[in-house]
Enzyme design. Structure first.
Site, PDB file in Angstrom:
ATOM      1  N   CYS A   2      57.311  -3.621  93.941  1.00 30.86           N
ATOM      2  CA  CYS A   2      58.614  -3.776  94.584  1.00 30.86           C
ATOM      3  C   CYS A   2      59.670  -4.132  93.553  1.00 30.86           C
ATOM      4  O   CYS A   2      59.390  -4.263  92.363  1.00 30.86           O
ATOM      5  CB  CYS A   2      58.517  -4.886  95.619  1.00 30.86           C
ATOM      6  SG  CYS A   2      57.100  -4.728  96.700  1.00 30.86           S
ATOM      7  N   ARG A  27      61.572   1.453  92.148  1.00 35.24           N
ATOM      8  CA  ARG A  27      60.341   0.667  92.099  1.00 35.24           C
ATOM      9  C   ARG A  27      59.624   0.670  93.442  1.00 35.24           C
ATOM     10  O   ARG A  27      58.477   0.269  93.544  1.00 35.24           O
ATOM     11  CB  ARG A  27      60.650  -0.780  91.701  1.00 35.24           C
ATOM     12  CG  ARG A  27      61.396  -0.916  90.384  1.00 35.24           C
ATOM     13  CD  ARG A  27      61.741  -2.359  90.123  1.00 35.24           C
ATOM     14  NE  ARG A  27      60.530  -3.126  90.051  1.00 35.24           N
ATOM     15  CZ  ARG A  27      59.774  -3.188  88.948  1.00 35.24           C
ATOM     16  NH1 ARG A  27      60.144  -2.532  87.881  1.00 35.24           N
ATOM     17  NH2 ARG A  27      58.659  -3.875  88.929  1.00 35.24           N
ATOM     18  N   TRP A  74      57.504  -1.666  98.096  1.00 32.20           N
ATOM     19  CA  TRP A  74      56.500  -0.601  98.008  1.00 32.20           C
ATOM     20  C   TRP A  74      55.261  -1.203  98.620  1.00 32.20           C
ATOM     21  O   TRP A  74      54.599  -2.048  98.042  1.00 32.20           O
ATOM     22  CB  TRP A  74      56.274  -0.223  96.538  1.00 32.20           C
ATOM     23  CG  TRP A  74      55.096   0.669  96.313  1.00 32.20           C
ATOM     24  CD1 TRP A  74      53.932   0.363  95.691  1.00 32.20           C
ATOM     25  CD2 TRP A  74      54.967   2.026  96.715  1.00 32.20           C
ATOM     26  NE1 TRP A  74      53.090   1.438  95.698  1.00 32.20           N
ATOM     27  CE2 TRP A  74      53.701   2.490  96.313  1.00 32.20           C
ATOM     28  CE3 TRP A  74      55.812   2.912  97.377  1.00 32.20           C
ATOM     29  CZ2 TRP A  74      53.256   3.782  96.555  1.00 32.20           C
ATOM     30  CZ3 TRP A  74      55.359   4.194  97.620  1.00 32.20           C
ATOM     31  CH2 TRP A  74      54.107   4.612  97.213  1.00 32.20           C
ATOM     32  N   ASN A 100      57.088  -9.634  94.282  1.00 26.80           N
ATOM     33  CA  ASN A 100      56.582  -8.356  93.753  1.00 26.80           C
ATOM     34  C   ASN A 100      55.204  -8.632  93.160  1.00 26.80           C
ATOM     35  O   ASN A 100      55.064  -9.491  92.291  1.00 26.80           O
ATOM     36  CB  ASN A 100      57.509  -7.815  92.670  1.00 26.80           C
ATOM     37  CG  ASN A 100      56.842  -6.646  91.926  1.00 26.80           C
ATOM     38  OD1 ASN A 100      56.055  -5.903  92.505  1.00 26.80           O
ATOM     39  ND2 ASN A 100      57.127  -6.553  90.636  1.00 26.80           N
ATOM     40  N   GLY A 101      54.184  -7.926  93.635  1.00 28.38           N
ATOM     41  CA  GLY A 101      52.825  -8.148  93.136  1.00 28.38           C
ATOM     42  C   GLY A 101      51.869  -8.288  94.309  1.00 28.38           C
ATOM     43  O   GLY A 101      52.167  -7.848  95.417  1.00 28.38           O
ATOM     44  N   GLU A 482      49.589  18.158  81.853  1.00 29.99           N
ATOM     45  CA  GLU A 482      50.848  17.449  82.127  1.00 29.99           C
ATOM     46  C   GLU A 482      51.778  18.319  82.979  1.00 29.99           C
ATOM     47  O   GLU A 482      52.392  17.853  83.937  1.00 29.99           O
ATOM     48  CB  GLU A 482      51.535  17.034  80.818  1.00 29.99           C
ATOM     49  CG  GLU A 482      52.903  16.402  80.966  1.00 29.99           C
ATOM     50  CD  GLU A 482      52.975  15.195  81.890  1.00 29.99           C
ATOM     51  OE1 GLU A 482      54.088  14.838  82.312  1.00 29.99           O
ATOM     52  OE2 GLU A 482      51.894  14.666  82.258  1.00 29.99           O
ATOM     53  N   LYS A 486      53.278  17.353  86.672  1.00 30.26           N
ATOM     54  CA  LYS A 486      54.725  17.332  86.948  1.00 30.26           C
ATOM     55  C   LYS A 486      55.027  18.180  88.185  1.00 30.26           C
ATOM     56  O   LYS A 486      55.749  17.776  89.092  1.00 30.26           O
ATOM     57  CB  LYS A 486      55.529  17.868  85.743  1.00 30.26           C
ATOM     58  CG  LYS A 486      55.691  16.879  84.601  1.00 30.26           C
ATOM     59  CD  LYS A 486      56.709  15.829  84.825  1.00 30.26           C
ATOM     60  CE  LYS A 486      56.174  14.438  85.154  1.00 30.26           C
ATOM     61  NZ  LYS A 486      54.995  13.949  84.526  1.00 30.26           N
ATOM     62  N   GLU A 489      53.627  16.469  91.458  1.00 37.52           N
ATOM     63  CA  GLU A 489      54.302  15.268  91.952  1.00 37.52           C
ATOM     64  C   GLU A 489      55.746  15.531  92.371  1.00 37.52           C
ATOM     65  O   GLU A 489      56.287  14.817  93.208  1.00 37.52           O
ATOM     66  CB  GLU A 489      54.216  14.133  90.925  1.00 37.52           C
ATOM     67  CG  GLU A 489      54.901  14.353  89.615  1.00 37.52           C
ATOM     68  CD  GLU A 489      54.715  13.142  88.694  1.00 37.52           C
ATOM     69  OE1 GLU A 489      54.759  12.002  89.197  1.00 37.52           O
ATOM     70  OE2 GLU A 489      54.515  13.352  87.491  1.00 37.52           O
TER      71      GLU A 489
HETATM   72  C1  AGP Z   1      54.018  10.416  85.941  1.00 33.39           C
HETATM   73  O1  AGP Z   1      55.087  11.244  86.136  1.00 33.39           O
HETATM   74  C2  AGP Z   1      53.768   9.459  87.025  1.00 33.39           C
HETATM   75  N1  AGP Z   1      54.883   8.685  87.334  1.00 33.39           N
HETATM   76  C3  AGP Z   1      52.526   8.616  86.806  1.00 33.39           C
HETATM   77  O2  AGP Z   1      51.430   9.470  86.639  1.00 33.39           O
HETATM   78  C4  AGP Z   1      52.585   7.663  85.606  1.00 33.39           C
HETATM   79  O3  AGP Z   1      52.518   8.381  84.417  1.00 33.39           O
HETATM   80  C5  AGP Z   1      51.395   6.694  85.680  1.00 33.39           C
HETATM   81  O4  AGP Z   1      51.477   5.986  86.881  1.00 33.39           O
HETATM   82  C6  AGP Z   1      51.384   5.741  84.489  1.00 33.39           C
HETATM   83  O5  AGP Z   1      52.533   4.948  84.504  1.00 33.39           O
HETATM   84  P1  AGP Z   1      52.872   4.060  83.216  1.00 33.39           P
HETATM   85  O6  AGP Z   1      53.116   4.990  82.054  1.00 33.39           O
HETATM   86  O7  AGP Z   1      54.092   3.291  83.611  1.00 33.39           O
HETATM   87  O8  AGP Z   1      51.689   3.169  82.976  1.00 33.39           O
END
Ligand code: AGP
Length: 609
Positions: A2, A27, A74, A100-101, A482, A486, A489
């Site tokens: 969050c 977030r 979140w 948050n957590g 990768e 992309k 997502e």
């Molecule tokens: C990538 O586009 C995503 N947002 C996700 O896979 C991200 O790379 C992954 O959650 C790791 O996040 P980080 O680099 O903040 O640890």
């Protein structure tokens, strides 16, 4: 995961809280709320859905208060709803909390509060426990009550607390979740991240783990885990508020794609000395120490993991040490070979991804040396590392990671060269030749960005495809993974990445008339092999879009469409070949009407396991 924000001062907290939350929505954005201390009463306003829902309900009320806390959520415990939204109020309405957590022992604490203190819970959240806990211990001293509550809490948390009987005090606590404090003129702020307060101050305090902060409008006191007051230097934020805003771009994602040349420049040049050597502020592995490493692990999640795949090739090629790359959510459960001769490299944009953080701590316990590649200054992964390589990508707001990926690649190229020097596997001449090549990548990246229009046209022709394949050989396979992530997502299309040579062992059965195959063929040594793999899928009716280095024109005879990236060293090609892939995902998502910056079901950093 969050976003939290808090304000105490002379201005109206309502506008400042909602403005701050708007900078934190990346977030988490399934519900939002604020708590205000008004006339010795705590008023809570919270709603399911986007921040706009909260703003539309609250702003017309022209509420005014000088102290308040805000939250954008979140969901982890309890599905998104008005009641599960934060802030949470204690039973008598004395205490309001944002969090948050995750409170890992919340079920136990909840039971105790119900049995011993007759507390009635309103929500399904772990957070509500904190509000009741603090109230149970509150005897007029809010700090003391917070301390007593925190001593009983287990897990990760950044919390903000206000009390109706103490409208001059705002308290915050940090443990394994991000928290910063903003210092103003007769006003002070707390937030999960710097963009939330940049419109009001550039003076920031980075809060350490297990620290408690007491804010009044004209003072900030930090207490460490021994409840001793500690001093903290102010960190002056250099990037401006606009950096967090879209600067005229339609989305943060496309803005960040265009910020990659600057990211590459800063990540390289901020470490290059005049005589083209590297200097690292927070990496001090000696030659002797490096030579005793017999294994390197690279562990991360998602896009950061994909950067690790390229990192493995660079380190093995230039430093001659075997590298194992693993996804963080699997790493600890795979009995990895970790000991004090292991260098463990964690990669994370946010520095808060819990899977990566826990893997790092696991490796540390087994004696490994921890080096992390991180983008967010002062984040948990960086704090828990022995050595830190910060990628200077600036704030990455779009959930889909773009500029963080290319700066992570640059980090690996730089580290591979540095390790090569420490391991005497690269001589001076080759070292400086590689540095010169790295210096050219910023310009070549600018050139690669000019491919935009061609990608926009291709995306508009095929955004209705429901199955898309990415293939490559060698380092192109890493970029294919990768590219596929992309696209998935951002566009929600079911795409698949595979080593081109692997297709004929089964997956080629999925290829039929007009199946879209994106073929990455940037590696000179594997070019002919890739051309024959393209022929294989063409023979099954596929429509092939190929990515090749400028000059390799033969591929145009077999592929339906070719995108040329500028000529560069094969090992460095991912810095350029990923750009048309980022564009492809962005424009296909746009053509499908998706929310590009906030894709469904995703969050920018995943602080749950
Ligand atoms: C990538 O586009 C995503 N947002 C996700 O896979 C991200 O790379 C992954 O959650 C790791 O996040 P980080 O680099 O903040 O640890």
């Amino acid at each position: 995961m969050c976003g939290i924000v808090g304000y105490i001062g002379n201005k109206n907290a309502v506008d400042i809280l909602i403005d701050g939350l708007s900078k934190l929505e990346y977030r988490g954005y399934d519900s939002a709320g604020i708590a205000l201390c008004l006339d010795n009463k705590l008023d809570i306003y919270k709603y399911k859905g986007r921040l706009k829902n909260l703003a539309d309900n609250v702003l017309p009320m022209s509420l005014s208060a000088n102290i308040g806390i805000g939250h954008t959520r979140w969901a982890t415990h309890g599905e998104p709803s008005d009641i599960n939204a934060h802030p949470h109020l204690s039973q008598s309405g004395q205490i309001a909390v944002i969090h948050n957590g995750i409170i890992e022992n919340y079920a136990h604490l909840k039971e105790w509060l119900i049995d011993e203190h007759n507390i009635t819970f309103q929500s399904e959240t772990d957070t509500e426990v904190i509000a009741h806990l603090i109230e149970v211990f509150y005897e007029g001293d809010l700090l003391e009550a917070v301390y007593r509550a925190v001593r009983r809490m287990e897990g990760a948390y950044a919390i903000g607390v206000i009390a109706k009987d103490d409208p001059e005090t705002l308290i915050a606590v940090r443990k394994d979740s991000p928290l910063i404090v903003g210092i103003g003129e007769n006003e002070n702020f707390i937030a999960s991240d710097i963009p939330a307060i940049l419109n009001y101050t550039r003076d920031v305090l980075l809060i350490e783990n297990d620290e408690v902060v007491v804010l009044t409008k004209d003072k900030v006191q930090i207490y460490d885990s021994l409840e001793q007051e500690v001093e903290r230097d102010i960190y002056k934020v250099t990037w401006d508020a606009a950096a967090a805003e879209k600067e005229g771009y339609q989305h943060f994602t496309i803005k960040e794609i265009h910020e990659q040349p600057k990211g590459l420049h800063d990540t390289l040049h901020l470490r290059l000395t005049d005589n083209a050597n590297f200097k690292f502020k927070q990496i001090d592995i000696s030659k002797e120490q490096f030579k005793q490493f017999n294994r390197i692990y690279i562990v991360a999640c998602g896009t950061a993991y994909h950067a690790g795949l390229v990192g493995k090739r660079a380190i093995e090629k230039l430093a001659g040490v075997p590298v194992i790359v693993d996804v963080a959510s699997e790493f600890r459960y795979s009995d990895p070979f970790i000991d004090d001769k292991t260098l463990f490299i964690a990669v994370s944009q946010s520095g808060e991804t819990l899977d990566t953080l826990q893997s790092l701590r696991y490796a540390k316990k087994l004696g490994a040396r921890i080096l992390s590649i991180v983008n967010v200054v002062g984040s948990s992964v960086a704090r828990d590392s022995d050595d830190v390589f910060y990628t200077w990508a600036g704030p990455e707001i779009g959930v889909a990671s773009t500029k963080a990926y290319t700066t992570q690649l640059m980090a690996f190229y730089i580290l591979a060269l540095h390790f090569g020097r420490l391991n005497d596997t690269i001589n001076n001449e080759d070292f400086f030749a590689w540095v010169e090549k790295l210096k050219t990548m910023e310009e070549l990246c600018v050139e690669s960005l000019t491919i935009k229009e061609q990608m926009q046209r291709i995306s508009s022709e095929c955004f209705n495809n429901e199955n898309i394949f990415f293939m490559g050989r060698g380092i192109d396979v890493d970029v294919a993974f990768e590219a596929s992530l992309k696209l998935k997502e951002l566009s929600y299309i079911n795409s698949f990445a595979i080593a081109a040579g692997e297709l004929k062992h089964g997956t080629i059965a999925l290829i039929e008339e007009n199946t879209l195959v994106v073929a990455l063929a940037t590696q000179d040594t594997l070019y002919d092999k890739m051309v024959s793999n393209i022929r294989e899928v063409k023979a099954r009716g596929a429509y092939v879009v190929a990515i090749a280095q400028t000059g390799n024109t033969a591929i145009a005879d077999v592929a339906d469409e070719v995108l040329y990236i500028p000529k560069c060293d094969n090992l460095l090609a991912p810095l350029l070949s990923v750009i048309p892939m980022q564009y492809f995902a962005y424009y296909v998502a746009l053509d499908r009407g998706n929310d590009v910056d906030k894709p469904r079901n995703l969050a920018k950093s995943v602080t749950v396991e």
